[in-house]
Design an enzyme around this catalytic site. Structure first.
Site, PDB file in Angstrom:
ATOM      1  N   ASN A  10       0.773  -0.352  24.112  1.00  0.00           N
ATOM      2  CA  ASN A  10       0.223   0.537  24.740  1.00  0.00           C
ATOM      3  C   ASN A  10       1.120   1.393  24.819  1.00  0.00           C
ATOM      4  O   ASN A  10       1.809   2.069  25.396  1.00  0.00           O
ATOM      5  CB  ASN A  10      -0.088  -0.152  26.342  1.00  0.00           C
ATOM      6  CG  ASN A  10      -0.990   1.436  26.818  1.00  0.00           C
ATOM      7  OD1 ASN A  10      -1.152   3.098  26.161  1.00  0.00           O
ATOM      8  ND2 ASN A  10      -0.768   1.163  28.146  1.00  0.00           N
ATOM      9  N   LYS A  12       0.957   4.911  25.493  1.00  0.00           N
ATOM     10  CA  LYS A  12       0.944   5.497  26.474  1.00  0.00           C
ATOM     11  C   LYS A  12       1.383   7.073  25.582  1.00  0.00           C
ATOM     12  O   LYS A  12       0.482   7.264  25.021  1.00  0.00           O
ATOM     13  CB  LYS A  12       2.456   5.723  27.281  1.00  0.00           C
ATOM     14  CG  LYS A  12       1.486   4.433  28.379  1.00  0.00           C
ATOM     15  CD  LYS A  12       2.418   3.727  29.375  1.00  0.00           C
ATOM     16  CE  LYS A  12       2.067   1.807  29.730  1.00  0.00           C
ATOM     17  NZ  LYS A  12       2.915   1.985  31.011  1.00  0.00           N
ATOM     18  N   HIS A  95      -7.121   1.702  32.593  1.00  0.00           N
ATOM     19  CA  HIS A  95      -5.518   1.139  33.042  1.00  0.00           C
ATOM     20  C   HIS A  95      -5.120   1.696  34.430  1.00  0.00           C
ATOM     21  O   HIS A  95      -5.620   3.319  34.484  1.00  0.00           O
ATOM     22  CB  HIS A  95      -4.798   2.279  31.560  1.00  0.00           C
ATOM     23  CG  HIS A  95      -3.228   2.025  32.240  1.00  0.00           C
ATOM     24  ND1 HIS A  95      -2.292   2.773  32.615  1.00  0.00           N
ATOM     25  CD2 HIS A  95      -2.163   0.662  30.839  1.00  0.00           C
ATOM     26  CE1 HIS A  95      -0.884   1.529  32.910  1.00  0.00           C
ATOM     27  NE2 HIS A  95      -1.163   0.767  31.600  1.00  0.00           N
ATOM     28  N   GLU A  97      -2.745   3.791  35.289  1.00  0.00           N
ATOM     29  CA  GLU A  97      -2.463   4.769  34.921  1.00  0.00           C
ATOM     30  C   GLU A  97      -3.545   5.896  35.081  1.00  0.00           C
ATOM     31  O   GLU A  97      -3.541   7.307  35.794  1.00  0.00           O
ATOM     32  CB  GLU A  97      -1.417   5.798  34.090  1.00  0.00           C
ATOM     33  CG  GLU A  97      -0.320   4.808  34.587  1.00  0.00           C
ATOM     34  CD  GLU A  97       1.329   3.972  33.239  1.00  0.00           C
ATOM     35  OE1 GLU A  97       0.708   4.942  32.275  1.00  0.00           O
ATOM     36  OE2 GLU A  97       1.802   3.638  33.734  1.00  0.00           O
ATOM     37  N   GLU A 167      -2.915  -6.287  35.500  1.00  0.00           N
ATOM     38  CA  GLU A 167      -1.430  -5.613  34.945  1.00  0.00           C
ATOM     39  C   GLU A 167      -1.024  -5.881  36.648  1.00  0.00           C
ATOM     40  O   GLU A 167      -1.788  -4.552  36.952  1.00  0.00           O
ATOM     41  CB  GLU A 167      -1.374  -4.222  34.430  1.00  0.00           C
ATOM     42  CG  GLU A 167      -1.935  -4.088  32.710  1.00  0.00           C
ATOM     43  CD  GLU A 167      -1.242  -2.939  32.184  1.00  0.00           C
ATOM     44  OE1 GLU A 167      -0.416  -3.627  31.051  1.00  0.00           O
ATOM     45  OE2 GLU A 167      -1.717  -2.263  32.063  1.00  0.00           O
ATOM     46  N   GLY A 173       6.307  -0.326  34.234  1.00  0.00           N
ATOM     47  CA  GLY A 173       7.148   0.482  33.394  1.00  0.00           C
ATOM     48  C   GLY A 173       8.699   0.514  34.878  1.00  0.00           C
ATOM     49  O   GLY A 173       9.493   1.111  34.612  1.00  0.00           O
ATOM     50  N   SER A 214       6.294  -4.738  32.024  1.00  0.00           N
ATOM     51  CA  SER A 214       7.310  -4.757  31.959  1.00  0.00           C
ATOM     52  C   SER A 214       7.502  -6.262  31.391  1.00  0.00           C
ATOM     53  O   SER A 214       8.245  -7.161  31.306  1.00  0.00           O
ATOM     54  CB  SER A 214       8.298  -4.920  33.088  1.00  0.00           C
ATOM     55  OG  SER A 214       8.297  -4.027  33.828  1.00  0.00           O
TER      56      SER A 214
HETATM   57  P1  PGA Z   1       5.598  -1.518  30.858  1.00  0.00           P
HETATM   58  O1  PGA Z   1       3.520  -0.946  30.558  1.00  0.00           O
HETATM   59  O2  PGA Z   1       4.959  -3.195  29.803  1.00  0.00           O
HETATM   60  O3  PGA Z   1       5.899  -0.234  30.256  1.00  0.00           O
HETATM   61  O4  PGA Z   1       5.443  -2.125  32.087  1.00  0.00           O
HETATM   62  C1  PGA Z   1       2.534  -2.082  30.426  1.00  0.00           C
HETATM   63  C2  PGA Z   1       1.515  -1.383  30.500  1.00  0.00           C
HETATM   64  O5  PGA Z   1       1.455  -0.027  31.755  1.00  0.00           O
HETATM   65  O6  PGA Z   1       0.378  -2.027  30.077  1.00  0.00           O
END
Ligand code: PGA
Length: 250
Positions: A10, A12, A95, A97, A167, A173, A214
């Site tokens: 992903n 982003k 997601h 976010e 998630e 993140g 992460s």
């Molecule tokens: P990350 O993001 O691996 O940077 O924690 C995962 C995601 O948001 O899909």
């Protein structure tokens, strides 16, 4: 167990077209022998480039969102048929976010998922609790609610074309990965919910559930060894070809 592993990046809001060319070109040889499904989900502006570069390879391309309407007065949105026309195969939906910053709700997640499926896209539907919800003992309540709402009106036949990504919001993140046990136990809640919504066999054999938050080259093998974890949705670690390929070869 017949569930094939699926590792999806992903990106982003990262990577220009020039950076996409560089990253994808480096990634292709590194993952060509992968035993799992490999997907990269990119910003809309990189999709055409990613599709073109990955044609004939084992890398599939996904978008990071899709609107529920076929067309119309929705300034700034992109419809499922527009993505299909580009050669896009997957799409991330709901997601955290998007839920956190862009007003995504359980209901809009469901509408987007249905529109994606109707157009022939494979949704990667994200669910996950916040830290407050986990600390308040509401993990099961939240995941059952999100999962049930996301699959409202979706037929059993569609399950082979859907991926769920668990998630935990507190792990995204932050460098704070859920332990393999916590991820496994929590994904079991989602699988049990799918068993109730559809059937135990469907949940066991046809529903692929990724972990995300992460996940990286170092912890991927431990997470992927867990019975319930069928893959990963990878943010930060998907931005470097070398790192992402290590996850793919968990
Ligand atoms: P990350 O993001 O691996 O940077 O924690 C995962 C995601 O948001 O899909």
């Amino acid at each position: 167990m017949s569930r094939k592993a699926i590792i999806a990046g992903n990106w982003k809001m990262n990577n220009t077209i020039a950076q996409t060319k560089e990253l994808v070109t480096a990634l292709i040889p590194l993952v060509k022998d992968a035993e799992c499904d490999v997907v990269i989900c990119t910003p809309y502006t990189d999709l055409a480039t990613a599709v073109e570069l990955t044609r004939g390879t084992n890398i599939k391309v996904g978008a990071e969102n899709v609107h529920w309407a076929e067309k119309g007065a929705f300034t700034g949105e992109i419809s499922a048929n527009m993505l299909v026309e580009l050669g896009v195969e997957y799409v991330i939906i709901g997601h955290s976010e998007r839920r956190q910053y862009f007003g995504e709700t359980d209901q809009t997640v469901n509408m987007r998922a249905k529109a994606a499926l109707a157009a022939g896209l494979k949704p990667i539907i994200c669910v996950g609790e916040t830290l407050e919800e986990r600390e308040a003992g509401k993990v099961e309540e939240v995941l059952v609610r999100q999962t049930t709402a996301a699959f409202e009106g979706i037929e059993k036949e569609a399950l082979d074309n859907i991926v769920i990504a668990y998630e935990p919001v507190w792990a995204i993140g932050t460098g704070r990965t859920a332990t393999a046990e916590v991820a496994n136990d929590t994904i079991k809640i989602i699988r049990d919910t799918m068993a109730k919504l559809y059937c135990p066999k469907c949940a066991e054999n046809r529903v692929r559930i990724q972990y995300g938050g992460s996940m990286n080259a170092k912890n991927a093998s431990e997470l992927m060894a867990m019975e319930q974890i069928d893959g990963g949705l990878i943010g930060g670690a998907s931005l470097k070809a070398e790192d992402f390929s290590k996850v793919v070869h968990f």
